[in-house]
Design an enzyme around this catalytic site. Structure first.
Site, short mmCIF file in Angstrom:
data_model
loop_
_atom_site.label_atom_id
_atom_site.label_comp_id
_atom_site.label_asym_id
_atom_site.label_seq_id
_atom_site.Cartn_x
_atom_site.Cartn_y
_atom_site.Cartn_z
N GLY A 134 0.81 -1.22 0.00
CA GLY A 134 0.00 0.00 0.00
C GLY A 134 0.84 1.27 0.00
CD GLU A 151 -1.37 -1.21 -3.74
OE1 GLU A 151 -1.43 -1.33 -2.49
OE2 GLU A 151 -2.03 -1.91 -4.52
CD GLU A 160 0.81 -6.01 -2.14
OE1 GLU A 160 1.80 -6.22 -2.86
OE2 GLU A 160 0.35 -4.88 -1.91
C1 HXC Z 1 2.21 -3.92 10.17
C2 HXC Z 1 4.48 -3.63 10.08
C3 HXC Z 1 4.44 -3.64 8.68
C4 HXC Z 1 3.18 -3.79 8.05
C5 HXC Z 1 6.48 -3.39 9.31
N1 HXC Z 1 5.77 -3.47 10.43
N2 HXC Z 1 5.71 -3.49 8.23
N3 HXC Z 1 3.37 -3.77 10.82
N4 HXC Z 1 2.10 -3.94 8.84
N5 HXC Z 1 3.02 -3.77 6.73
C6 HXC Z 1 6.24 -3.40 11.80
C7 HXC Z 1 6.95 -4.69 12.22
O1 HXC Z 1 6.01 -5.63 12.64
C8 HXC Z 1 7.81 -4.17 13.34
O2 HXC Z 1 7.05 -3.99 14.51
C9 HXC Z 1 8.22 -2.78 12.87
O3 HXC Z 1 7.24 -2.40 11.91
C10 HXC Z 1 9.60 -2.76 12.23
O4 HXC Z 1 9.61 -3.72 11.17
P1 HXC Z 1 10.75 -4.84 11.03
O5 HXC Z 1 10.20 -5.90 10.18
O6 HXC Z 1 11.29 -5.22 12.37
O7 HXC Z 1 11.87 -4.01 10.25
P2 HXC Z 1 12.95 -4.58 9.23
O8 HXC Z 1 13.54 -5.85 9.74
O9 HXC Z 1 13.86 -3.44 8.96
O10 HXC Z 1 12.14 -4.94 7.90
C11 HXC Z 1 11.51 -3.92 7.18
C12 HXC Z 1 10.54 -4.54 6.12
C13 HXC Z 1 9.59 -5.50 6.82
C14 HXC Z 1 11.39 -5.28 5.07
C15 HXC Z 1 9.81 -3.38 5.45
O11 HXC Z 1 8.98 -4.82 7.97
C16 HXC Z 1 8.48 -5.99 5.97
O12 HXC Z 1 8.68 -6.84 5.10
N6 HXC Z 1 7.26 -5.48 6.20
C17 HXC Z 1 6.07 -5.92 5.48
C18 HXC Z 1 6.04 -5.33 4.10
C19 HXC Z 1 4.84 -5.83 3.30
O13 HXC Z 1 4.67 -7.04 3.11
N7 HXC Z 1 3.98 -4.92 2.87
C20 HXC Z 1 2.77 -5.24 2.11
C21 HXC Z 1 1.62 -5.40 3.05
S1 HXC Z 1 0.15 -5.93 2.18
P3 HXC Z 1 7.22 -4.94 15.80
O14 HXC Z 1 6.25 -4.38 16.77
O15 HXC Z 1 6.90 -6.32 15.33
O16 HXC Z 1 8.65 -4.78 16.18
C22 HXC Z 1 -0.41 -4.54 1.42
C23 HXC Z 1 -1.61 -4.61 0.51
C24 HXC Z 1 -2.69 -5.44 0.99
O17 HXC Z 1 0.10 -3.47 1.56
C25 HXC Z 1 -3.89 -5.29 0.09
C26 HXC Z 1 -5.14 -5.61 0.78
C27 HXC Z 1 -6.37 -5.17 0.07
#
Ligand code: HXC
Length: 257
Positions: free
Chosen positions: A109, A112, A132
């Site tokens: 997102g 996006e 995703e």
């Molecule tokens: C909720 C998130 C998050 C997310 C990170 N955090 N991304 N929480 N939703 N999308 C939180 C982690 O849980 C963590 O909190 C804190 O932020 C720091 O993240 P880390 O993972 O510890 O940092 P790092 O190791 O540096 O990794 C960074 C990262 C990774 C590579 C960006 O966080 C990651 O892969 N995040 C997810 C990215 C992703 O998949 N996005 C797409 C989402 S789906 P805590 O409290 O645990 O320490 C989407 C569309 C869906 O966007 C459509 C639906 C209709």
């Protein structure tokens, strides 16, 4: 704090996603607040562009809040996708251009949101991705539609179906961003916006709307839109002023009318 909306002293609206502890992930609450902020900016007559960035030095926005996405009914999931799409679509209808200042991760997102902006600048450490599929999902806030429009279908399919990262230099090369900014990103954003905001805002709005129509209309309809909008621009006082200034060999003074 989840988002901040301010005006800069040089006439820009600045929206900052401010949830750095979760890498500015988009909860539904934040999505709604972004929508309300865009509506508020639409009513501001004294700003010439909207800049959007993320708080902290790691992320622009890591995407939808994954923790919130789990265990939802299909109806809620669909409503969530439609909410994200509707909020980002409001950027198109803003009478001023929006510039995403991507200062780190822009995933899901977050990518996006950046793609829904009129322009994108990124710092050298920015990383884009639509990961995703790694979650068993596909993009839902416009990514499958806007990415191919920006980078072409083959590249968009590859990026979406592999979920791979796209670093800032590649993003610049393939047209996902307008430019990679060396140095201070906020300053680069202001400089970039300054290159067009000195022109007439209603005329810029006609140009933006005409170009945006190109992506989703057959050529002959798009050309009709161009004829209509170029006539609308022609009827502004600023067009009169611009052409008079040319003849009088002086700088035009546009008044946004
Ligand atoms: C909720 C998130 C998050 C997310 C990170 N955090 N991304 N929480 N939703 N999308 C939180 C982690 O849980 C963590 O909190 C804190 O932020 C720091 O993240 P880390 O993972 O510890 O940092 P790092 O190791 O540096 O990794 C960074 C990262 C990774 C590579 C960006 O966080 C990651 O892969 N995040 C997810 C990215 C992703 O998949 N996005 C797409 C989402 S789906 P805590 O409290 O645990 O320490 C989407 C569309 C869906 O966007 C459509 C639906 C209709």
């Amino acid at each position: 704090m989840t988002i901040d909306l301010t005006k800069t002293e040089d006439g820009y609206a600045l929206l900052t996603l401010n949830r750095p502890e979760a890498l500015n992930a988009l909860s539904f609450d934040i999505l709604r607040r972004i929508g309300a902020a865009i509506d508020e900016v639409a009513g501001w007559r004294d700003v010439r562009a909207l800049l959007i960035t993320g708080a902290g030095d790691k992320a622009f926005c890591a995407g939808a809040d994954i923790k919130e996405l789990r265990n939802r009914s299909l109806t809620d999931q669909k409503r969530g996708a439609e909410l994200g799409q509707a909020v980002f679509a409001r950027l198109d209808r803003l009478p001023i251009a929006s510039v995403a200042l991507v200062n780190g991760y822009a995933f899901g997102g977050g990518a996006e949101l950046a793609m829904a902006c009129t322009f994108r600048l990124a710092s050298p450490n920015a990383v884009f991705g639509l990961p995703e599929v790694k979650l068993g999902l596909i993009p839902g806030y416009g990514g499958t539609q806007r990415l191919p429009r920006l980078v072409g279908e083959a590249r968009a399919l590859e990026i979406i179906m592999t979920g791979r990262n796209v670093a800032a230099d590649e993003a610049e090369r393939i047209g996902l961003i307008n430019a990679m900014a060396q140095g201070d990103l906020m300053q680069a954003g202001r400089d970039f916006a300054g290159r067009f905001t000195r022109y007439s805002l209603p005329v810029l709005d006609c140009a933006r709307r005409a170009v945006q129509r190109a992506a989703d209309t057959p050529l002959h309809e798009g050309l009709q839109t161009e004829a209509d909008l170029s006539t609308l621009a022609y009827r502004t006082r600023d067009a009169e002023e611009g052409m008079a200034a040319f003849e009088e060999k002086r700088k035009p003074e546009f008044r946004d009318e």
